[in-house]
Design a protein around this motif. Structure first.
Motif, PDB file in Angstrom:
ATOM      1  N   SER A  61     -20.538 -38.347  21.712  1.00  0.00           N
ATOM      2  CA  SER A  61     -20.249 -39.211  20.569  1.00  0.00           C
ATOM      3  C   SER A  61     -21.570 -39.760  20.022  1.00  0.00           C
ATOM      4  CB  SER A  61     -19.342 -40.359  20.994  1.00  0.00           C
ATOM      5  OG  SER A  61     -19.163 -41.286  19.942  1.00  0.00           O
ATOM      6  N   PHE A  62     -21.739 -39.736  18.709  1.00  0.00           N
ATOM      7  CA  PHE A  62     -22.990 -40.217  18.116  1.00  0.00           C
ATOM      8  C   PHE A  62     -22.725 -40.832  16.748  1.00  0.00           C
ATOM      9  CE2 PHE A  62     -22.338 -35.971  16.558  1.00  0.00           C
ATOM     10  CZ  PHE A  62     -22.790 -35.989  15.250  1.00  0.00           C
ATOM     11  N   HIS A  63     -23.638 -41.692  16.322  1.00  0.00           N
ATOM     12  CA  HIS A  63     -23.615 -42.205  14.959  1.00  0.00           C
ATOM     13  C   HIS A  63     -25.049 -42.294  14.466  1.00  0.00           C
ATOM     14  CE1 HIS A  63     -24.247 -45.960  17.248  1.00  0.00           C
ATOM     15  NE2 HIS A  63     -24.869 -46.394  16.154  1.00  0.00           N
ATOM     16  N   CYS A  64     -25.213 -42.284  13.153  1.00  0.00           N
ATOM     17  CA  CYS A  64     -26.542 -42.196  12.548  1.00  0.00           C
ATOM     18  C   CYS A  64     -26.803 -43.372  11.619  1.00  0.00           C
ATOM     19  CB  CYS A  64     -26.693 -40.880  11.790  1.00  0.00           C
ATOM     20  SG  CYS A  64     -26.483 -39.415  12.834  1.00  0.00           S
ATOM     21  N   VAL A  70     -20.383 -43.780  10.762  1.00  0.00           N
ATOM     22  CA  VAL A  70     -19.143 -43.745  11.529  1.00  0.00           C
ATOM     23  C   VAL A  70     -19.303 -42.710  12.641  1.00  0.00           C
ATOM     24  CG1 VAL A  70     -16.687 -43.186  11.433  1.00  0.00           C
ATOM     25  CG2 VAL A  70     -17.752 -44.437   9.560  1.00  0.00           C
ATOM     26  N   GLU A  71     -18.807 -43.030  13.824  1.00  0.00           N
ATOM     27  CA  GLU A  71     -18.985 -42.143  14.972  1.00  0.00           C
ATOM     28  C   GLU A  71     -18.363 -40.759  14.731  1.00  0.00           C
ATOM     29  OE1 GLU A  71     -19.102 -44.174  19.174  1.00  0.00           O
ATOM     30  OE2 GLU A  71     -17.555 -45.134  17.968  1.00  0.00           O
ATOM     31  N   SER A  72     -19.055 -39.747  15.223  1.00  0.00           N
ATOM     32  CA  SER A  72     -18.566 -38.371  15.191  1.00  0.00           C
ATOM     33  C   SER A  72     -18.696 -37.795  16.593  1.00  0.00           C
ATOM     34  CB  SER A  72     -19.376 -37.532  14.196  1.00  0.00           C
ATOM     35  OG  SER A  72     -19.313 -38.090  12.898  1.00  0.00           O
ATOM     36  N   LEU A  73     -18.024 -36.670  16.841  1.00  0.00           N
ATOM     37  CA  LEU A  73     -17.969 -36.107  18.194  1.00  0.00           C
ATOM     38  C   LEU A  73     -18.319 -34.631  18.204  1.00  0.00           C
ATOM     39  CD1 LEU A  73     -14.515 -37.518  19.430  1.00  0.00           C
ATOM     40  CD2 LEU A  73     -16.748 -38.467  19.944  1.00  0.00           C
ATOM     41  N   CYS A 136     -26.015 -42.378  20.969  1.00  0.00           N
ATOM     42  CA  CYS A 136     -25.464 -41.116  21.454  1.00  0.00           C
ATOM     43  C   CYS A 136     -25.025 -41.288  22.909  1.00  0.00           C
ATOM     44  CB  CYS A 136     -26.521 -40.025  21.340  1.00  0.00           C
ATOM     45  SG  CYS A 136     -25.892 -38.357  21.580  1.00  0.00           S
ATOM     46  N   THR A 137     -23.761 -41.023  23.200  1.00  0.00           N
ATOM     47  CA  THR A 137     -23.236 -41.097  24.563  1.00  0.00           C
ATOM     48  C   THR A 137     -22.370 -39.879  24.850  1.00  0.00           C
ATOM     49  OG1 THR A 137     -21.302 -42.376  23.829  1.00  0.00           O
ATOM     50  CG2 THR A 137     -23.237 -43.624  24.575  1.00  0.00           C
ATOM     51  N   SER A 138     -22.289 -39.496  26.128  1.00  0.00           N
ATOM     52  CA  SER A 138     -21.510 -38.308  26.512  1.00  0.00           C
ATOM     53  C   SER A 138     -20.657 -38.610  27.735  1.00  0.00           C
ATOM     54  CB  SER A 138     -22.447 -37.126  26.823  1.00  0.00           C
ATOM     55  OG  SER A 138     -23.219 -36.764  25.699  1.00  0.00           O
ATOM     56  N   HIS A 139     -19.573 -37.849  27.857  1.00  0.00           N
ATOM     57  CA  HIS A 139     -18.757 -37.935  29.077  1.00  0.00           C
ATOM     58  C   HIS A 139     -17.943 -36.660  29.222  1.00  0.00           C
ATOM     59  CE1 HIS A 139     -15.373 -38.829  26.380  1.00  0.00           C
ATOM     60  NE2 HIS A 139     -14.579 -38.539  27.399  1.00  0.00           N
ATOM     61  N   PHE A 140     -17.455 -36.406  30.437  1.00  0.00           N
ATOM     62  CA  PHE A 140     -16.623 -35.244  30.710  1.00  0.00           C
ATOM     63  C   PHE A 140     -15.230 -35.707  31.112  1.00  0.00           C
ATOM     64  CE2 PHE A 140     -14.819 -32.076  33.606  1.00  0.00           C
ATOM     65  CZ  PHE A 140     -14.842 -30.961  32.781  1.00  0.00           C
ATOM     66  N   GLY A 141     -14.202 -35.117  30.505  1.00  0.00           N
ATOM     67  CA  GLY A 141     -12.825 -35.466  30.809  1.00  0.00           C
ATOM     68  C   GLY A 141     -11.927 -35.158  29.629  1.00  0.00           C
ATOM     69  N   THR A 170     -18.528 -18.894  22.632  1.00  0.00           N
ATOM     70  CA  THR A 170     -17.596 -20.021  22.652  1.00  0.00           C
ATOM     71  C   THR A 170     -17.623 -20.734  21.310  1.00  0.00           C
ATOM     72  OG1 THR A 170     -16.981 -22.017  23.909  1.00  0.00           O
ATOM     73  CG2 THR A 170     -19.329 -21.638  23.540  1.00  0.00           C
ATOM     74  N   GLN A 171     -17.119 -21.956  21.280  1.00  0.00           N
ATOM     75  CA  GLN A 171     -17.086 -22.751  20.049  1.00  0.00           C
ATOM     76  C   GLN A 171     -17.660 -24.134  20.322  1.00  0.00           C
ATOM     77  OE1 GLN A 171     -12.951 -22.751  18.909  1.00  0.00           O
ATOM     78  NE2 GLN A 171     -13.103 -20.820  17.795  1.00  0.00           N
ATOM     79  N   LEU A 172     -18.586 -24.534  19.478  1.00  0.00           N
ATOM     80  CA  LEU A 172     -19.066 -25.912  19.452  1.00  0.00           C
ATOM     81  C   LEU A 172     -18.292 -26.603  18.334  1.00  0.00           C
ATOM     82  CD1 LEU A 172     -21.064 -28.174  20.248  1.00  0.00           C
ATOM     83  CD2 LEU A 172     -22.673 -27.197  18.593  1.00  0.00           C
ATOM     84  N   VAL A 173     -17.533 -27.630  18.687  1.00  0.00           N
ATOM     85  CA  VAL A 173     -16.640 -28.281  17.717  1.00  0.00           C
ATOM     86  C   VAL A 173     -17.181 -29.658  17.367  1.00  0.00           C
ATOM     87  CG1 VAL A 173     -14.313 -29.147  17.301  1.00  0.00           C
ATOM     88  CG2 VAL A 173     -14.634 -27.012  18.557  1.00  0.00           C
ATOM     89  N   LEU A 174     -17.234 -29.953  16.080  1.00  0.00           N
ATOM     90  CA  LEU A 174     -17.627 -31.266  15.586  1.00  0.00           C
ATOM     91  C   LEU A 174     -16.421 -31.917  14.935  1.00  0.00           C
ATOM     92  CD1 LEU A 174     -19.782 -33.426  14.868  1.00  0.00           C
ATOM     93  CD2 LEU A 174     -20.257 -32.111  12.785  1.00  0.00           C
ATOM     94  N   LEU A 175     -16.090 -33.123  15.376  1.00  0.00           N
ATOM     95  CA  LEU A 175     -14.975 -33.886  14.807  1.00  0.00           C
ATOM     96  C   LEU A 175     -15.533 -35.044  13.996  1.00  0.00           C
ATOM     97  CD1 LEU A 175     -12.553 -34.068  17.894  1.00  0.00           C
ATOM     98  CD2 LEU A 175     -12.336 -32.596  15.884  1.00  0.00           C
ATOM     99  N   ILE A 176     -15.112 -35.145  12.730  1.00  0.00           N
ATOM    100  CA  ILE A 176     -15.540 -36.241  11.871  1.00  0.00           C
ATOM    101  C   ILE A 176     -14.325 -36.839  11.177  1.00  0.00           C
ATOM    102  CG2 ILE A 176     -17.804 -35.170  11.480  1.00  0.00           C
ATOM    103  CD1 ILE A 176     -16.855 -34.379   8.686  1.00  0.00           C
TER     104      ILE A 176
END
Length: 328
Positions: A61-64, A70-73, A136-141, A170-176
């Motif tokens: 998760s990050f924001h600029c 607004v946060e995006s993933l 910018c923060t990350s987690h697995f789950g 594979t696919q790198l997915v960005l959610l906004i």
């Protein structure tokens, strides 16, 4: 919240098609292996459907500072997260894919932070405004969405097909959010919609065009060149007419690390092992010159065994004109 239109989806697809190579390059720098991203696909997804996903994934998760405040993933599947973490740690990606472990989080979080910064740099160059990653923060789950996503019933899923030859497909997915999408696209008049012609109107239009073409062919006159001093006519896309005649002319592109002025006696004293100090501070951007003229600045990158440069700043037309009088 207004509905997301097909025109907005097309605009967002065009934007990410333009910057996908920059995102792939940012990832390549982090894992020291060449990664490529194919044509992106963009879908509107219901928030409730996203939250129903049960598969565990690695999420960043990050924001600029602008446009993406607004946060995006970014999301990755478990298999992709394991492999990319191995490469980011200096591994070669060989061996069987294992389950994701806590020790894999740190190197992958660093790598994905680099990808977010690469996205911000690419958007800065494309949109013409300074955009920097501020958090910018990350987690697995299982997928969890920031609270800001709850303000809308839908989100935009930007699917970036990611390939590392021989290792990963594979696919790198960005959610906004829709708000983020609107901030990335130029403002448009809601009433500026292309009218839809019925069959009779379209037939009449084609007949008029045909009649005009016949009249022009009967009364055509020789085309005279523009008078001296007249401005060259521009094409509909803003490129001078006839520019296509020189598009295949090669140009010398040079990356300059630094310079120094030396006396002749100092040059003659150079031997193998001598050190020449340049006028460039460590970490300072290098210059990108075309035919000896400075047009951009960037950072030196290494991908496998090759040097490259990632462009971080394009000089404005005013700066380029001002540079014409300076000796490089």
């Amino acid at each position: 919240m207004p509905d997301i239109t097909a025109r907005e989806i097309d605009g967002l697809t065009s934007l990410f098609s333009e910057i996908s190579n920059s995102i792939a390059l940012a990832l390549s720098e982090q894992i020291n292996v060449e990664a490529t991203i194919d044509n992106p696909e963009i879908h509107e997804k219901a928030i409730k459907d996203l939250l129903l996903q049960s598969a565990e994934m690695f999420t960043t998760s990050f924001h600029c500072s602008a446009s993406l405040t607004v946060e995006s993933l970014f999301t990755l599947t478990e298999d992709a997260a394991v492999l990319l973490s191995n490469l980011a740690s200096g591994g070669d990606g060989s061996g069987e894919i294992a389950a994701f472990e806590e020790s894999m989080s740190a190197p992958l979080e660093t790598a994905m932070s680099g990808v977010a910064r690469g996205l911000a740099t690419a958007l800065s160059n494309t949109l013409g405004e300074v955009i920097e990653v501020e958090g910018c923060t990350s987690h697995f789950g299982p997928l969890t969405l920031p609270p800001v996503f709850a303000m809308s019933e839908t989100a935009l899923e930007i699917v970036l097909p990611l390939t590392i030859v021989g290792l990963l497909d594979t696919q790198l997915v960005l959610l906004i959010t829709p708000d983020t999408m609107h901030s990335l696209l130029p403002a448009s008049d809601e009433n500026d919609e292309t009218p839809i012609l019925d069959e009779s109107a379209l037939t009449a239009m084609l007949n008029d065009i045909s009649a005009l073409s016949e009249d022009d062919s009967m009364s055509s006159a020789p085309v005279m060149p523009p008078a001296p001093g007249k401005q060259q006519q521009q094409s509909p896309i803003g490129i001078p007419r006839g520019i296509d005649l020189i598009l295949d002319i090669p140009l010398d592109v040079t990356v300059e690390l630094g310079r120094v002025r030396m006396l002749i006696k100092d040059v003659l004293e150079l031997t193998s092992g001598s050190i020449v100090e340049l006028d460039r501070v460590a970490g300072e951007p290098v210059d990108l010159l075309v035919n000896g003229r400075l047009i951009a600045k960037g950072e030196v990158v290494v991908i496998e065994d090759n040097f490259g440069i990632r462009v971080t700043e394009i000089l404005s037309p005013v700066d380029r004109v001002a540079g014409l009088s300076s000796k490089r």
